[in-house]
Design a protein around this motif. Structure first.
Motif, PDB file in Angstrom:
ATOM      1  N   LEU A  21       1.080  -1.233   0.123  1.00  0.00           N
ATOM      2  CA  LEU A  21      -0.304   0.206  -0.438  1.00  0.00           C
ATOM      3  C   LEU A  21       0.862   1.202  -0.311  1.00  0.00           C
ATOM      4  CD1 LEU A  21      -2.713  -0.878   2.826  1.00  0.00           C
ATOM      5  CD2 LEU A  21      -3.030  -0.882   0.092  1.00  0.00           C
ATOM      6  N   CYS A  22       2.497   1.573   0.759  1.00  0.00           N
ATOM      7  CA  CYS A  22       2.862   2.601   0.760  1.00  0.00           C
ATOM      8  C   CYS A  22       1.856   3.414   1.126  1.00  0.00           C
ATOM      9  CB  CYS A  22       4.065   2.639  -0.524  1.00  0.00           C
ATOM     10  SG  CYS A  22       4.559   1.400  -1.253  1.00  0.00           S
ATOM     11  N   PRO A  23       1.713   3.404   2.386  1.00  0.00           N
ATOM     12  CA  PRO A  23       1.269   4.577   2.887  1.00  0.00           C
ATOM     13  C   PRO A  23       1.775   5.722   3.786  1.00  0.00           C
ATOM     14  CG  PRO A  23       0.588   2.738   4.443  1.00  0.00           C
ATOM     15  CD  PRO A  23       1.338   2.091   2.846  1.00  0.00           C
ATOM     16  N   SER A  30      -4.168   7.002   6.688  1.00  0.00           N
ATOM     17  CA  SER A  30      -3.323   6.695   5.962  1.00  0.00           C
ATOM     18  C   SER A  30      -3.624   5.387   4.686  1.00  0.00           C
ATOM     19  CB  SER A  30      -2.132   6.776   6.270  1.00  0.00           C
ATOM     20  OG  SER A  30      -1.577   7.943   7.007  1.00  0.00           O
ATOM     21  N   VAL A  31      -3.713   4.180   5.334  1.00  0.00           N
ATOM     22  CA  VAL A  31      -3.441   3.062   4.552  1.00  0.00           C
ATOM     23  C   VAL A  31      -4.989   2.126   3.861  1.00  0.00           C
ATOM     24  CG1 VAL A  31      -4.470   0.852   5.169  1.00  0.00           C
ATOM     25  CG2 VAL A  31      -2.529   1.373   6.842  1.00  0.00           C
ATOM     26  N   ARG A  36      -8.032   3.348  -1.975  1.00  0.00           N
ATOM     27  CA  ARG A  36      -8.740   3.899  -1.987  1.00  0.00           C
ATOM     28  C   ARG A  36      -7.433   4.331  -3.803  1.00  0.00           C
ATOM     29  NH1 ARG A  36     -10.754   6.297   2.157  1.00  0.00           N
ATOM     30  NH2 ARG A  36     -10.057   8.389   2.295  1.00  0.00           N
ATOM     31  N   ASN A  37      -6.404   4.763  -3.826  1.00  0.00           N
ATOM     32  CA  ASN A  37      -5.931   5.217  -4.502  1.00  0.00           C
ATOM     33  C   ASN A  37      -5.931   3.905  -5.818  1.00  0.00           C
ATOM     34  OD1 ASN A  37      -5.782   7.841  -4.450  1.00  0.00           O
ATOM     35  ND2 ASN A  37      -4.047   7.779  -2.653  1.00  0.00           N
ATOM     36  N   LEU A  38      -4.635   3.488  -4.650  1.00  0.00           N
ATOM     37  CA  LEU A  38      -4.676   2.067  -5.675  1.00  0.00           C
ATOM     38  C   LEU A  38      -6.201   1.725  -6.886  1.00  0.00           C
ATOM     39  CD1 LEU A  38      -2.340   0.101  -3.339  1.00  0.00           C
ATOM     40  CD2 LEU A  38      -1.196   1.457  -5.550  1.00  0.00           C
ATOM     41  N   MET A  39      -6.636   1.571  -5.602  1.00  0.00           N
ATOM     42  CA  MET A  39      -8.153   0.630  -6.239  1.00  0.00           C
ATOM     43  C   MET A  39      -9.010   1.977  -7.123  1.00  0.00           C
ATOM     44  SD  MET A  39      -8.125  -1.822  -5.243  1.00  0.00           S
ATOM     45  CE  MET A  39      -9.873  -2.617  -5.253  1.00  0.00           C
ATOM     46  N   LYS A  40      -8.355   2.782  -7.614  1.00  0.00           N
ATOM     47  CA  LYS A  40      -8.890   3.827  -8.590  1.00  0.00           C
ATOM     48  C   LYS A  40      -7.891   3.824  -9.269  1.00  0.00           C
ATOM     49  CE  LYS A  40     -10.172   8.242  -5.800  1.00  0.00           C
ATOM     50  NZ  LYS A  40      -9.848   9.291  -5.568  1.00  0.00           N
ATOM     51  N   THR A  57      -5.568  -6.417  -7.442  1.00  0.00           N
ATOM     52  CA  THR A  57      -6.948  -5.403  -7.036  1.00  0.00           C
ATOM     53  C   THR A  57      -6.969  -6.574  -5.411  1.00  0.00           C
ATOM     54  OG1 THR A  57      -7.448  -5.628  -9.278  1.00  0.00           O
ATOM     55  CG2 THR A  57      -8.921  -5.354  -6.944  1.00  0.00           C
ATOM     56  N   GLN A  58      -6.819  -8.439  -6.126  1.00  0.00           N
ATOM     57  CA  GLN A  58      -7.324  -8.912  -5.013  1.00  0.00           C
ATOM     58  C   GLN A  58      -5.808  -8.630  -3.519  1.00  0.00           C
ATOM     59  OE1 GLN A  58      -9.731 -10.739  -3.619  1.00  0.00           O
ATOM     60  NE2 GLN A  58      -9.250 -11.640  -2.049  1.00  0.00           N
ATOM     61  N   LEU A  59      -4.520  -9.025  -3.898  1.00  0.00           N
ATOM     62  CA  LEU A  59      -3.494  -8.553  -3.241  1.00  0.00           C
ATOM     63  C   LEU A  59      -3.663  -7.305  -2.037  1.00  0.00           C
ATOM     64  CD1 LEU A  59      -0.949  -9.662  -5.566  1.00  0.00           C
ATOM     65  CD2 LEU A  59      -1.795 -11.230  -3.675  1.00  0.00           C
ATOM     66  N   VAL A  60      -3.685  -6.354  -3.340  1.00  0.00           N
ATOM     67  CA  VAL A  60      -4.871  -4.260  -2.628  1.00  0.00           C
ATOM     68  C   VAL A  60      -5.561  -5.235  -1.333  1.00  0.00           C
ATOM     69  CG1 VAL A  60      -4.964  -2.670  -2.872  1.00  0.00           C
ATOM     70  CG2 VAL A  60      -3.562  -3.595  -3.683  1.00  0.00           C
TER      71      VAL A  60
END
Length: 112
Positions: A21-23, A30-31, A36-40, A57-60
């Motif tokens: 995730l790199c928060p 932050s997580v 949300r940013n990665l899913m976008k 997507t599943q890993l995220v």
């Protein structure tokens, strides 16, 4: 990038989750923001439908769950300081009290 990160390469699952995730910080907001940013970015309307995208997507999603679980197991904050109560209404059946306190000192170990 996400597909190359292997859980086995990290000391624990939380380390892997934070690497995916790199928060900005290690806290729940932050997580969630990073998720949300990665899913976008991984949304099928933007990148198309493919097996690698669905796996990423599943890993995220798994990384978000792991991070939130690890953050929820962080120590509970200490008890509030200077706890006081004041009786506002003393009539039986209609009693009301006002509680006042000072929050405990902020610390990274206590995310709440």
């Amino acid at each position: 990038r996400i597909l190359r990160l292997r859980r086995e390469g990290y000391v624990n699952a939380a380390g892997w989750g934070f690497a995916v995730l790199c928060p900005e910080r290690r806290d729940v907001p932050s997580v969630q923001r990073s998720y949300r940013n990665l899913m976008k970015r991984l949304h099928p309307d933007k990148v198309g439908q493919s097996e690698s995208v669905s796996k990423a997507t599943q890993l995220v999603k798994e990384a978000k769950e792991v991070c939130e679980r690890s953050l929820s197991s962080v120590e509970a904050p200490p008890a509030p300081r200077g706890l006081r109560s004041e009786c506002l209404v003393g009539t039986r059946g209609k009693r009301k009290f006002r509680l006042t306190w000072t929050a405990p000192a902020a610390d990274d170990r206590y995310p709440v």
